[in-house]
Design an enzyme around this catalytic site. Structure first.
Site, PDB file in Angstrom:
ATOM      1  N   ASN A   7       0.870  -1.167   0.000  1.00 24.08           N
ATOM      2  CA  ASN A   7       0.000   0.000   0.000  1.00 24.08           C
ATOM      3  C   ASN A   7       0.912   1.224   0.000  1.00 24.08           C
ATOM      4  O   ASN A   7       1.461   1.596   1.040  1.00 24.08           O
ATOM      5  CB  ASN A   7      -0.891  -0.054   1.249  1.00 24.08           C
ATOM      6  CG  ASN A   7      -1.822   1.132   1.348  1.00 24.08           C
ATOM      7  OD1 ASN A   7      -1.718   2.085   0.570  1.00 24.08           O
ATOM      8  ND2 ASN A   7      -2.723   1.094   2.307  1.00 24.08           N
ATOM      9  N   ARG A  98      -2.647  -2.087  -3.415  1.00 25.53           N
ATOM     10  CA  ARG A  98      -3.839  -1.273  -3.194  1.00 25.53           C
ATOM     11  C   ARG A  98      -3.805  -0.112  -4.188  1.00 25.53           C
ATOM     12  O   ARG A  98      -2.805   0.613  -4.267  1.00 25.53           O
ATOM     13  CB  ARG A  98      -3.834  -0.716  -1.779  1.00 25.53           C
ATOM     14  CG  ARG A  98      -5.012   0.188  -1.552  1.00 25.53           C
ATOM     15  CD  ARG A  98      -4.814   1.073  -0.373  1.00 25.53           C
ATOM     16  NE  ARG A  98      -5.999   1.881  -0.153  1.00 25.53           N
ATOM     17  CZ  ARG A  98      -5.985   3.026   0.513  1.00 25.53           C
ATOM     18  NH1 ARG A  98      -4.874   3.476   1.033  1.00 25.53           N
ATOM     19  NH2 ARG A  98      -7.094   3.713   0.669  1.00 25.53           N
ATOM     20  N   HIS A 187     -12.727   2.989   0.530  1.00 19.71           N
ATOM     21  CA  HIS A 187     -12.621   2.003   1.622  1.00 19.71           C
ATOM     22  C   HIS A 187     -13.299   0.681   1.254  1.00 19.71           C
ATOM     23  O   HIS A 187     -13.731  -0.068   2.125  1.00 19.71           O
ATOM     24  CB  HIS A 187     -13.287   2.502   2.928  1.00 19.71           C
ATOM     25  CG  HIS A 187     -12.610   3.662   3.583  1.00 19.71           C
ATOM     26  ND1 HIS A 187     -13.322   4.670   4.200  1.00 19.71           N
ATOM     27  CD2 HIS A 187     -11.307   3.977   3.727  1.00 19.71           C
ATOM     28  CE1 HIS A 187     -12.471   5.559   4.706  1.00 19.71           C
ATOM     29  NE2 HIS A 187     -11.237   5.159   4.426  1.00 19.71           N
ATOM     30  N   ARG A 248     -11.608  16.386   7.313  1.00 23.06           N
ATOM     31  CA  ARG A 248     -12.537  16.675   6.204  1.00 23.06           C
ATOM     32  C   ARG A 248     -13.926  16.995   6.746  1.00 23.06           C
ATOM     33  O   ARG A 248     -14.372  16.394   7.717  1.00 23.06           O
ATOM     34  CB  ARG A 248     -12.639  15.480   5.259  1.00 23.06           C
ATOM     35  CG  ARG A 248     -11.344  15.154   4.571  1.00 23.06           C
ATOM     36  CD  ARG A 248     -11.548  14.033   3.548  1.00 23.06           C
ATOM     37  NE  ARG A 248     -10.266  13.438   3.216  1.00 23.06           N
ATOM     38  CZ  ARG A 248     -10.027  12.136   3.195  1.00 23.06           C
ATOM     39  NH1 ARG A 248     -10.988  11.274   3.464  1.00 23.06           N
ATOM     40  NH2 ARG A 248      -8.833  11.682   2.892  1.00 23.06           N
TER      41      ARG A 248
END
Ligand code: ADP
Length: 419
Positions: A7, A98, A187, A248
């Protein structure tokens, strides 16, 4: 088979070597041989960490100036003597990567070839932060592992089953046609893994199951999973939409941002930074994007910290009920991610008052072990048991996510041509 999962972010590489095969994964007996991360790549004091299941491991600071050097370090870890992890690099049968954004092209994981690489580049327009990093990870890894398959596993893949009524924005239709502006969701590997685990635990037929999965980490998203397939998710065209997150803002009246841009004379980059980096728990509390610090301040009576947590949980609760409606019922609500797995406060406040729809948690179970999931836990059921001895109608589960396992399994399935 032994699969290396990677990843790659802008300054980090997470890695895992997982022993698995089609037969082993069907029995759920696949396991991690070593798991680690290199952080602060590009600096003199990068952090190298890894751990084996027997507890052996390493943590240190080293000069690691780029991703190629980082991957070389990972290869050295895997083939080193102390501890001995692999006898030789040739034991690795495939590498699973990923990749954050697969756009409309990839509903499933795929073996990477030139055409796939080009598509990943094309999707960088949607995900300029992560996709280029993911791709450079693929290129560097191909140099170290030139003769084995490399597989791309997309965060967006699981959400391909979302129907148009849920993925389209109510903008003029030609905006979608011209620019592919729509909900993609993220996700996906995490939502997929924990929903599968929940279905297995409940022992219900997958095709009739109705699960809500809340992945709450630095980024937060919630997904409605019907019959094992994602039918709606809170993140949208980018990971900004939906729940409140560490930095966020999540859902927002779009006119607000136009107004602020006008008032504060912000350009596009400023506005982007305001919504992505300065909002959420950090923006409201003024303390931190790290929930632990916000919880601590709340404990000490800080009003803004309390407000930040109240907003976070209220919005989460609204999504839970909205998705129960979208699913037309609910078998289980699943919490995962750093916050979902470790914060009993968030689990309590976001489910409080949902008894009317059959969701009731047991506060003692929720608070056991300080609310944190134990290392050896694969799933914790925090549902309340009523006076009749039955569990609440909707089960509330805490499941540690394992995106690496899904990446490794998909890599095997692609190699075996079963995907
Ligand atoms: P990422 O999305 O970067 O993978 P994680 O899934 O590790 O992040 O989640 C990070 C979040 O989890 C942070 O907000 C952190 O404060 C929170 N967290 C981790 N442990 C705890 C804890 N014991 N109590 C409350 N929050 C926690």
């Amino acid at each position: 088979m032994k699969i290396l999962t990677l990843n790659c972010g802008s300054s980090s590489i997470k890695f895992d070597v997982i022993s698995t095969s089609v037969e082993v994964m069907q029995k759920g007996q696949d396991y991690s041989i070593v798991r680690g991360v290199i952080e602060r790549i590009g600096t003199e004091n990068a952090i190298v960490r890894y751990k084996l299941p027997n507890g052996d491991g390493f943590k240190g600071e080293e000069k690691i100036l780029d991703h190629k050097i980082a991957l070389k370090r990972i290869v050295d870890i895997l083939t080193g003597d102390k501890p001995r992890i692999l006898n030789s690099l040739s034991e690795i049968n495939g590498v699973g990567h990923r990749v954050v954004h697969g756009g409309e092209s990839f509903s499933k994981s795929v073996i990477i070839n030139d055409a796939v690489e080009n598509e990943i580049i094309a999707c960088s327009e949607f995900e300029p932060l992560h996709n280029p990093q993911n791709l450079s990870g693929i290129k560097v890894a191909s140099e170290f592992f030139p003769s084995i398959p490399h597989v791309a596993v997309f965060d967006t893949g699981f959400h391909h089953s979302i129907p148009a009524k849920a993925f389209l924005y109510a903008l003029p239709y030609d905006i979608y046609q011209k620019y592919k502006m729509r909900r993609y969701g993220f996700h996906g590997t995490s939502h997929r893994y924990v929903s599968q685990q929940a279905i297995k635990f409940l022992g219900i037929p997958s095709e009739n199951s109705k699960i809500i999965t809340a992945h709450l980490g630095n980024g937060c998203s919630i997904t409605a999973v019907s019959g094992g397939r994602s039918i709606d998710t809170s993140m949208g065209h980018t990971p900004l939409e939906g729940l409140m997150m560490g930095t966020r803002c999540g859902d927002l009246d779009p006119a607000v941002i136009l107004h602020i841009m006008n008032k504060e004379k912000l350009n596009i980059a400023d506005a982007d930074s305001l919504m992505n980096k300065k909002s959420g728990l950090l923006g409201v509390s003024g303390i931190s994007n790290d929930l632990r610090e916000v919880e601590e301040a709340r404990e000490q009576g800080n009003e803004r910290a309390k407000l930040a947590i109240d907003i976070f949980c209220y919005r989460l609760k609204k999504y839970i009920t909205a998705y129960a409606g979208a699913l037309g019922g609910l078998d289980a609500l699943v919490f995962t991610g750093g916050i979902g797995e470790n914060s009993s406060l968030i689990r309590e406040l976001s489910t409080n008052g949902l008894e009317f729809m059959g969701t009731k948690i047991d506060l003692a179970k929720n608070n056991a072990n300080g609310g944190r999931i134990c290392k050896e836990d694969r799933l914790v059921d925090i549902s309340a048991v009523g006076t009749d001895g039955n569990y609440s109608r909707v089960r509330t589960l805490v499941i540690p996510t394992n995106e690496e396992l899904i990446i490794a399994r998909d890599t095997v399935l692609c190699i075996e041509k079963l995907l």
